[in-house]
Motif scaffolding. Sequence first.
Motif, short mmCIF file in Angstrom:
data_model
loop_
_atom_site.label_atom_id
_atom_site.label_comp_id
_atom_site.label_asym_id
_atom_site.label_seq_id
_atom_site.Cartn_x
_atom_site.Cartn_y
_atom_site.Cartn_z
N TRP A 274 1.25 -1.18 0.21
CA TRP A 274 0.01 0.25 0.03
C TRP A 274 0.74 1.45 0.54
N LEU A 275 1.78 1.35 0.99
CA LEU A 275 3.04 2.54 1.07
C LEU A 275 3.47 2.31 -0.51
N VAL A 276 3.64 1.89 -0.88
CA VAL A 276 4.38 1.75 -1.84
C VAL A 276 3.80 2.52 -3.36
N MET A 277 2.48 1.82 -3.42
CA MET A 277 1.21 2.23 -3.88
C MET A 277 1.42 3.87 -4.60
N SER A 278 1.02 4.47 -3.15
CA SER A 278 0.75 4.98 -2.56
C SER A 278 1.96 6.25 -3.27
N VAL A 279 3.27 5.81 -2.87
CA VAL A 279 4.38 6.51 -3.06
C VAL A 279 4.33 6.69 -5.00
N VAL A 280 3.86 5.80 -5.22
CA VAL A 280 3.88 5.89 -7.23
C VAL A 280 3.01 6.77 -7.55
N THR A 281 1.77 7.01 -6.56
CA THR A 281 0.06 7.40 -7.14
C THR A 281 0.88 9.15 -6.89
N ALA B 219 7.54 15.75 -1.51
CA ALA B 219 7.59 14.85 -1.40
C ALA B 219 7.89 13.71 -0.52
N THR B 220 8.92 14.11 0.54
CA THR B 220 9.46 13.21 1.12
C THR B 220 8.67 14.08 2.55
N GLY B 221 7.98 14.85 2.92
CA GLY B 221 6.97 15.13 3.86
C GLY B 221 5.34 13.95 3.17
N THR B 222 5.19 14.28 2.79
CA THR B 222 4.30 13.08 2.35
C THR B 222 4.16 11.18 2.41
N MET B 223 5.53 11.37 1.79
CA MET B 223 5.77 9.23 2.06
C MET B 223 5.30 9.87 3.44
N VAL B 224 5.77 10.44 4.28
CA VAL B 224 6.59 10.26 5.73
C VAL B 224 4.81 10.11 6.61
N GLN B 225 4.45 10.96 5.68
CA GLN B 225 2.61 11.07 6.48
C GLN B 225 1.79 9.46 5.95
N ASP B 226 2.16 9.51 4.75
CA ASP B 226 1.65 7.87 4.52
C ASP B 226 1.93 6.60 5.18
#
Length: 429
Positions: free
Chosen positions: A204-211, A238-245
């Motif tokens: 799920w996290l990988v798909m969210s990062v890709v999206t 992008a970094t902050g969004t990835m940490v949130q997810d």
Amino acid sequence: MAAVPDARKYETPLSKSFSPSFANSVDILNSSEIAEITAMPEEGVAAALKHCKLRVVVPYFRLLAAVGLRPLTLTNSCPCWLVTSLSFLHLGLVLILLVLGYGLQFLSCFRRDLGPLGQINGNDVQQWEEKCPLTQLVSNFVVPSILHLITYLYVLYLFRIKDIEQLPNLMERVFVVSCPPGGVVQPKKVTRSLWLLLAMASVWLVMSVVTFSLALILNPPNFRWIYMDPIFIRALLATGTMVQDAVQSTLVSGYCLQAHLLTLLAAALKQRVLKHTLSLLDWMREVRELLELLRHLNDRLAPAVCVLALISASWALSGLITIVRKPESTRVYLAVLLIILWATLAIAPFIMATRLSRHCDALREVGHEIRARPFEYMDASSEDLNSLLLFASTLRLKPSLFGTPVSGRSMCILLSLVALTALVAGQIA
């Protein structure tokens, strides 16, 4: 009832070699209740605990430490000042990235439910207000960001201060109770099921990062009131969004993990009492312990997961309504992928709670099953069997979310409401 073995004989070199962080959980081997429950050679118990520690507890704690929910050191012994300082610096970095992500999403009008919007000139106030009106800014950025941050701080308090030993105790208890005599086949099966949940969270996290990476590449946002290098600011976004997810997927997967552990514990207790490998009195004690663990899940961890499920569901529904009414406002394929991701994250706790509810209901039927087919209890007195029937039938074992007990019926109602919302949105469009 089997004789209670001497607790000192379980003090093996293996148990002495455990780190202090697991001292409380390993001490369960010194209790007469667990000694009666296991009723197996000490090698089987020690092997189950070692397997649990090496394959589940330590890797999962490292995952929690990556998002700041656990210290970098995995022991409760006094670490050196350097490790302690690095642990606090890491936690501070995670908090800074979270807050930075909230702010940059707000300043770029980067919505999590739709993906990329049309490019906005940060200096054009009229265009900014047209694309991101005040009501949308509050409902899409301010409120979700505040709820997300408060939830993270609350779970940080739980995992670092309040219930620091709760999760390892639950894991090791499940491994000990489900460990059969003569091997670690069942613990390996339990390990595979736990790692499957973590693998799904990682996917799920990988798909969210890709999206959201595709969203940033296809339609790079501009930032209001920021005149620095846009590439650097987009990298920070992008970094902050990835940490949130990462935080959101870790918290939801943590709830699913504990619900799955309680499901395994309830199933193991049912099988043990039906096969008469556990005395009736000890089974009642263990069910009471299961009730306490379930109460902890409902009262401590469920509120945080409910907030995250509410945020995820709101993003999924708002994205669905928007692409139905205004498909030209965003890239549809990215918006559909986002809807699937947020809907999955919102519904996952309900699925795991429904499984747990079904096994808890099965425990309530144990007394009737034994009274109907008392082949393993031919020597038990009627008073003992009647006491078991009364105790089991009056159990109140129910996982709850949003303060409401979760069951298969409530799950069907929830899915029906979601389908009704999607249907009405299409009809309005």
